[in-house]
Design an enzyme around this catalytic site. Structure first.
Site, mmCIF file in Angstrom:
data_model
loop_
_atom_site.group_PDB
_atom_site.id
_atom_site.type_symbol
_atom_site.label_atom_id
_atom_site.label_comp_id
_atom_site.label_asym_id
_atom_site.label_seq_id
_atom_site.Cartn_x
_atom_site.Cartn_y
_atom_site.Cartn_z
ATOM 1 N N GLY A 1 0.852 -1.192 0.000
ATOM 2 C CA GLY A 1 0.000 0.000 0.000
ATOM 3 C C GLY A 1 0.883 1.235 0.000
ATOM 4 N NE ARG A 2 -2.846 4.947 1.420
ATOM 5 C CZ ARG A 2 -4.136 5.116 1.662
ATOM 6 N NH1 ARG A 2 -4.795 6.066 1.073
ATOM 7 N NH2 ARG A 2 -4.770 4.332 2.529
ATOM 8 C CB ILE A 3 3.160 2.513 4.750
ATOM 9 C CG1 ILE A 3 2.222 3.579 5.343
ATOM 10 C CG2 ILE A 3 4.429 2.382 5.583
ATOM 11 C CD1 ILE A 3 1.648 3.218 6.707
ATOM 12 N NE ARG B 1 -5.711 -6.235 0.480
ATOM 13 C CZ ARG B 1 -6.280 -5.182 1.074
ATOM 14 N NH1 ARG B 1 -7.445 -5.315 1.656
ATOM 15 N NH2 ARG B 1 -5.690 -4.004 1.094
ATOM 16 C CB ILE C 1 6.293 -1.067 10.786
ATOM 17 C CG1 ILE C 1 6.294 -1.270 9.268
ATOM 18 C CG2 ILE C 1 7.700 -0.935 11.321
ATOM 19 C CD1 ILE C 1 6.760 -0.030 8.491
ATOM 20 C CB ALA C 2 1.711 -4.361 9.653
ATOM 21 N NE ARG C 3 -3.330 -1.629 13.978
ATOM 22 C CZ ARG C 3 -2.747 -0.452 13.711
ATOM 23 N NH1 ARG C 3 -1.436 -0.370 13.611
ATOM 24 N NH2 ARG C 3 -3.484 0.632 13.568
ATOM 25 C CD GLU D 1 0.481 -2.626 19.884
ATOM 26 O OE1 GLU D 1 1.239 -3.270 19.140
ATOM 27 O OE2 GLU D 1 0.236 -1.420 19.736
ATOM 28 C CG HIS E 1 2.001 0.989 17.932
ATOM 29 N ND1 HIS E 1 0.874 0.214 17.930
ATOM 30 C CD2 HIS E 1 1.950 1.718 16.772
ATOM 31 C CE1 HIS E 1 0.159 0.451 16.836
ATOM 32 N NE2 HIS E 1 0.792 1.359 16.107
ATOM 33 C CB ILE E 2 7.406 4.873 18.408
ATOM 34 C CG1 ILE E 2 8.622 3.960 18.194
ATOM 35 C CG2 ILE E 2 6.997 4.905 19.875
ATOM 36 C CD1 ILE E 2 9.913 4.499 18.816
HETATM 37 C C1 8YV Z 1 -1.042 5.106 15.465
HETATM 38 C C2 8YV Z 1 -0.745 3.330 13.704
HETATM 39 O O1 8YV Z 1 -0.294 6.051 16.132
HETATM 40 O O2 8YV Z 1 -1.728 4.751 12.135
HETATM 41 C C3 8YV Z 1 -1.668 3.619 12.590
HETATM 42 O O3 8YV Z 1 -2.351 2.684 12.132
HETATM 43 O O4 8YV Z 1 -0.459 2.208 13.967
HETATM 44 C C4 8YV Z 1 -0.146 4.456 14.464
HETATM 45 O O5 8YV Z 1 0.316 5.415 13.562
HETATM 46 C C5 8YV Z 1 -1.608 4.177 16.496
HETATM 47 O O6 8YV Z 1 -2.355 3.194 15.849
HETATM 48 C C6 8YV Z 1 -2.499 4.888 17.497
HETATM 49 O O7 8YV Z 1 -3.745 5.128 16.957
#
Ligand code: 8YV
Length: 329
Positions: A152-154, A174, A233-235, A264, A282-283
């Site tokens: 995607g964009r990131i 996908r 860096i996703a979820r 988390e 998560h930064i």
């Molecule tokens: C958020 C993130 O800061 O944008 C997202 O999906 O994971 C982070 O940039 C975090 O989810 C808090 O909402």
């Protein structure tokens, strides 16, 4: 005046902007429990959240609520089926965080590949006695193969940076991205299995859905190179964190970088015991400029969706636009 809840501490000047349009109930303290969130939403027309879970029970207890604006691009904290059933609009904050998040993906990937955190801990612990030819040997980044899962964009911003490192870029998504994007990024679409087999550095940048729970588990880790790194860096939930611990301990892959975790901020304690893993809280989007842009965009979306401000009725980032203009059910 309509009433809104801001569920998290955010920049005070953004609260002041919101106060120009709304009566604001601001939780400038600890994360609200589900019960507390439900209670404080009972009389609200809108809410600004940052990852707070909002599902059918919360919506049922908040009959006036029409908009929930998430200060995040990911919105897996929203139960979209419940939003659609209740005609509640969700909004998110895409794009403004692409470059900061891509930068951070590189920071984690390079830290994992070159053992930055691991060697720093060792140095701080007073263990450095002499230079050694084989101390903290890592994996090269320059000239290696980057495997991006989620283009995607990131993902694209991340891949774009690979040119300066003379990397081959392979990706899985996908669906294939447009040919002109593939050409610009010099990126080759491959199956997930091929990506895992070929990539020296795998970076995960896909949204979390039920379908991609444990996209990377024991079987996938076993397909990766023993010299490879994995960066998430996703979820949380996209990686099986327990399986990752096992793979790192067994030397199935070289190292990992995680910014997000299952459950988390309570992480699997075993992660803390593995040396060759870089752990951040998560930064990835956390630069001053980007977090400000996200907060202001979340506020803009809320203001517009509640029919106020210059874009009244036209929020820029609806995630379920099909409910726009429908009466709350
Ligand atoms: C958020 C993130 O800061 O944008 C997202 O999906 O994971 C982070 O940039 C975090 O989810 C808090 O909402």
């Amino acid at each position: 005046m309509q009433k809104i809840l801001v569920a998290r501490p955010i920049f005070p000047d953004v609260i002041e902007r919101l106060k120009q349009y709304f009566e604001v109930d601001w939780n400038n303290g600890d994360v609200l429990s589900a019960e507390e969130l439900t209670r404080r939403l009972a009389d609200k027309d809108g809410a600004l959240t940052a990852g707070d879970p909002v599902g059918a029970a919360v919506l049922a207890a908040a009959p006036r609520l029409r908009v929930v604006s998430n200060m995040a691009v990911g919105y897996n904290n929203f139960d979209i089926a419940a939003f659609n059933a209740a005609n509640v609009l969700g909004t998110n904050t895409p794009d403004v965080l692409n470059e900061s998040t891509a930068d951070f993906g590189w920071a984690l990937m390079m830290a994992a590949a070159r053992r930055v955190a691991e060697s720093e801990h060792w140095l701080r612990a007073g263990q450095w006695q002499k230079w050694a030819y084989d101390a903290f040997l890592g994996s090269d980044v320059y000239g290696s193969t980057l495997g991006v899962i989620g283009m995607g964009r990131i993902g694209q911003a991340l891949a774009r940076r690979a040119r300066g490192f003379n990397m081959q870029v392979i990706y899985h998504n996908r669906s294939r991205v447009a040919p002109e994007i593939e050409a610009e990024l010099n990126a080759q679409y491959v199956s997930k299995a091929e990506l895992l087999k070929r990539a020296d550095h795998v970076v995960l940048v896909l949204p979390y859905t039920r379908d991609n729970h444990h996209t990377i588990g024991a079987a996938e880790l076993a397909q990766m190179k023993p010299t490879a790194t994995l960066t998430n860096i996703a979820r949380g939930g996209i990686v099986d964190d327990a399986a990752l611990v096992d793979a790192l301990r067994a030397g199935q892959i070289a190292a990992a970088g995680l910014d997000v975790y299952e459950g988390e901020p309570n992480l699997n304690p075993a992660l803390l015991t593995v040396p060759n893993i870089v752990l951040t809280p998560h930064i990835a989007s956390a630069t001053e400029a980007t977090r400000r842009a996200m907060a202001n965009l979340a506020a803009d979306n809320l203001i517009a969706a509640l029919g106020e401000g210059p874009n009244a009725g036209r929020p820029a980032n609806p995630v379920n636009p099909e409910v726009l203009g429908k009466a709350r059910a």
